[in-house]
Each structure stands twice: as structure tokens, then as C-alpha cells.
Motif scaffolding. Sequence first.
Motif, PDB file in Angstrom:
ATOM      1  N   GLY A 235       0.462  -1.393   0.377  1.00  9.10           N
ATOM      2  CA  GLY A 235       0.400   0.021  -0.032  1.00  9.10           C
ATOM      3  C   GLY A 235       0.449   1.402   0.433  1.00  9.10           C
ATOM      4  O   GLY A 235       0.226   2.596   0.402  1.00  9.10           O
ATOM      5  N   PHE A 236       2.326   1.262  -0.619  1.00 11.30           N
ATOM      6  CA  PHE A 236       2.682   2.657  -0.404  1.00 11.30           C
ATOM      7  C   PHE A 236       2.602   3.536  -1.604  1.00 11.30           C
ATOM      8  O   PHE A 236       3.292   3.079  -2.809  1.00 11.30           O
ATOM      9  CB  PHE A 236       4.616   2.018  -0.570  1.00 11.30           C
ATOM     10  N   VAL A 237       2.748   4.466  -1.439  1.00 13.15           N
ATOM     11  CA  VAL A 237       2.345   5.519  -2.567  1.00 13.15           C
ATOM     12  C   VAL A 237       3.602   6.586  -2.048  1.00 13.15           C
ATOM     13  O   VAL A 237       3.041   7.228  -1.127  1.00 13.15           O
ATOM     14  CB  VAL A 237       1.093   6.048  -2.484  1.00 13.15           C
ATOM     15  N   ALA A 238       4.292   6.390  -3.106  1.00 16.84           N
ATOM     16  CA  ALA A 238       5.042   7.835  -2.533  1.00 16.84           C
ATOM     17  C   ALA A 238       4.223   8.783  -3.057  1.00 16.84           C
ATOM     18  O   ALA A 238       3.558   9.227  -4.047  1.00 16.84           O
ATOM     19  CB  ALA A 238       6.180   7.400  -3.661  1.00 16.84           C
ATOM     20  N   ARG A 239       4.700  10.189  -2.691  1.00 18.30           N
ATOM     21  CA  ARG A 239       4.558  11.173  -2.542  1.00 18.30           C
ATOM     22  C   ARG A 239       5.251  12.494  -3.102  1.00 18.30           C
ATOM     23  O   ARG A 239       4.687  13.534  -3.564  1.00 18.30           O
ATOM     24  CB  ARG A 239       3.517  12.515  -1.370  1.00 18.30           C
ATOM     25  N   ASP A 240       6.370  12.569  -2.826  1.00 15.67           N
ATOM     26  CA  ASP A 240       7.322  13.302  -3.415  1.00 15.67           C
ATOM     27  C   ASP A 240       7.659  12.856  -4.523  1.00 15.67           C
ATOM     28  O   ASP A 240       7.659  11.427  -5.362  1.00 15.67           O
ATOM     29  CB  ASP A 240       8.568  13.383  -2.794  1.00 15.67           C
ATOM     30  N   SER A 241       9.416  13.957  -5.399  1.00 15.56           N
ATOM     31  CA  SER A 241       9.975  13.843  -6.283  1.00 15.56           C
ATOM     32  C   SER A 241      10.597  14.134  -6.582  1.00 15.56           C
ATOM     33  O   SER A 241      10.688  15.386  -5.863  1.00 15.56           O
ATOM     34  CB  SER A 241       8.522  14.101  -7.086  1.00 15.56           C
ATOM     35  N   ALA A 242      11.724  13.633  -6.859  1.00 10.95           N
ATOM     36  CA  ALA A 242      12.898  14.392  -8.388  1.00 10.95           C
ATOM     37  C   ALA A 242      12.927  15.295  -9.001  1.00 10.95           C
ATOM     38  O   ALA A 242      13.901  16.676  -8.416  1.00 10.95           O
ATOM     39  CB  ALA A 242      14.551  13.476  -7.998  1.00 10.95           C
TER      40      ALA A 242
END
Length: 277
Positions: A235-242
Motif C-alpha cells: 500500500g505504499f504510495v510515494a508523494r514526493d519527487s526528484a
Amino acid sequence: MSNPQDHPAQSAKPFRRLLLTGAAGNLGQVLRQHAKPWTAVLRLSDLSDPGAAQAGEEAVVCDLADKAAVYDMLEGVDAVLHFGGRSLEAPFEQLMHANIQGTYNLYEAVHKRGIRRVIYASSSHAVGYYPTTERIDADSPLRPDGLYGLSKCFGESLSRYYFDRFGVETVCLRIGSCFPEPRNARMLATYLSYDDFVELVRCALFAPRVGHTIVYGVSDNRINWWDNSKAGHLGFVARDSADPFAERFPFGGAWPAADDAGNFQGGPFILAGPQYE
Ligand code: NAI
Ligand code: 15L
């Protein structure tokens, strides 16, 4: 070592006692700031002094290569966040001590103490010899880019064995580059923000069943070498970005030679391994 019953005010927390190895390191310090809501007691461990224990914390200075000390350290522990060990390329003897002997000692103690789950800090360097033109997933064969990466392959296989044989669940986090901000062009693909990192660890710890899971620890970067579709159950959803940092590392028109380390996902680690004449 205190008993969970000594902390009645905190007994509503999901875990009674979590062990965090590598607590004095970069990621250990990040987790120390965020793990308190997860557990009545956070047991902090490192070779270096992690600093005085605060409320709801215990501190244990322990060399992971000391089997008896590791067994003692795991008394009363419900689950382990294993972030201790050598975190860069190093002479084999040092990797052997901390990452191979140390991780073996940890899993032996985990099994003998009846602990059910470990969150293991693996690394993208377990697969760093894939070219940057290839997209890989959890089932892609291991391709370590040095002895450090090889020590992470050992930890992944060790944890696989302890699950198959003894049912100890592990989530192997193949962490990319977890820093406050990307530091170079490669990290536009490998960057994992601290917030995404903490969320990934939380998901790995609280997912109801994980078996033996491999997940890439990476933010939602536009350049994307790693497919996490086989870890959807976390259920991991990344919110940030490079991506907002991309202008700091513009392409300069210098195409790498075919054998340049920049062509491989492991980048400079490929050249950091043992050198031969
Ligand atoms: P770090 O080097 O800052 O922390 C590692 C900690 O482990 C140190 O505090 C060190 O004292 C401790 N340690 C070393 N040998 C030990 C031993 N024999 N016994 C007990 N403790 C020992 O590394 P960082 O960045 O916090 O990384 C944590 C983990 O995550 C490491 O396993 C690393 O390989 C992994 N990782 C980190 C990434 C990142 O971007 N920060 C990327 C990929 C993997
Ligand atoms: C790692 O495995 C290291 O632990 C970390 O310090 C970074 O160098 C990271 O890989 C990376 O590839 O940027």
C-alpha cells in the motif's frame, strides 16, 4: 531491560517494543523522529552511542557481529527495523563483519526469540549492474555492483531463507538515495525523500501479511528504473519527487562512453569496488 508492562500509559500503541538498529546513522535518526507513534518502546541500537534515551526509548550499544550481545538485545522485541551496518563500499572484511556476520546474527536471534517481522535496509546496489536503459522489478535477477551490493544480496537471500524455513517475514527495502535532496543527476532517478522513506517503513511494518517482499525505496520520480508493482500489497504510495530539482543537473551534451559507470544504475559504486591491475 524494561518490560512493556512498565509503560502502561503507552500500551495503546500498536507495538510493545520495536528494535531499530543503525539508530545513530542518517536513516536511523530519521526513523527515531517518526517511529514513536508506532511503539510503546523504541529500542535504539548502534555501534556508536545513539545518545541518551528519551521517554519511550531504550538505548543499547551493540556490535552486530557479537552474536551473544545481539541475542540479548532482541529480548522482548516484537519487530525489527534493521538499518545498522556498513552503508558504502568497503573492504570485504568490514562488510563481512557488519553486514554478513551481523545480519546473520540478527536473523538467528529473531528466529530464536520468535519475532515475526523484520524490515531490512537493502540497497539498489544489490542490482546496480543493470543498465540505466533497463526497467527492473522485484523478480529481476540480482546484479550487485560491488562487494557492498553483494553483502545486501546476502541479506536478501538470508531473509528469504528465514521466511521459507521458519516463517519470519521480511520486507527488503531496496533503497535508492535517501537524502534531504537529490545530490547529482543519477539521483533524479534514485531519490527517496525522507517523508516517502518513513511512509515506506510504516507500510512495511503495518501491512497485515508481507511474506518475503522486495520493494524499491524510491520517490515518484519521472525517470523511473524500478517497477514496484509486485509490492502493491504494502500500500505504499510515494508523494514526493526528484523532478523539482532537475534543473540543478542539466544534461551537458556529454554522452558517456559505452563502458562508463554512468550507464549503470549503480553509478559511481561500480568503480568503488575492488580494483585489480
Ligand atoms: P549510516 O552509515 O549513516 O548508518 C549506519 C549505522 O550502522 C551507523 O550508525 C553505524 O555506526 C552502524 N553500524 C555499522 N557497523 C555496525 C556494526 N558492526 N554493529 C552495529 N552497528 C553498526 O547509513 P544510512 O544512510 O543511515 O543507511 C542505513 C541503512 O540503509 C544501511 O544498511 C544502508 O546500507 C541502507 N541504505 C541507505 C541508503 C541511503 O540512501 N541512505 C541507500 C541504500 C541503502
Ligand atoms: C547506498 O546504498 C548508500 O547506503 C547511500 O549512502 C547512497 O550512497 C545510496 O546507496 C546511493 O546509491 O545513492
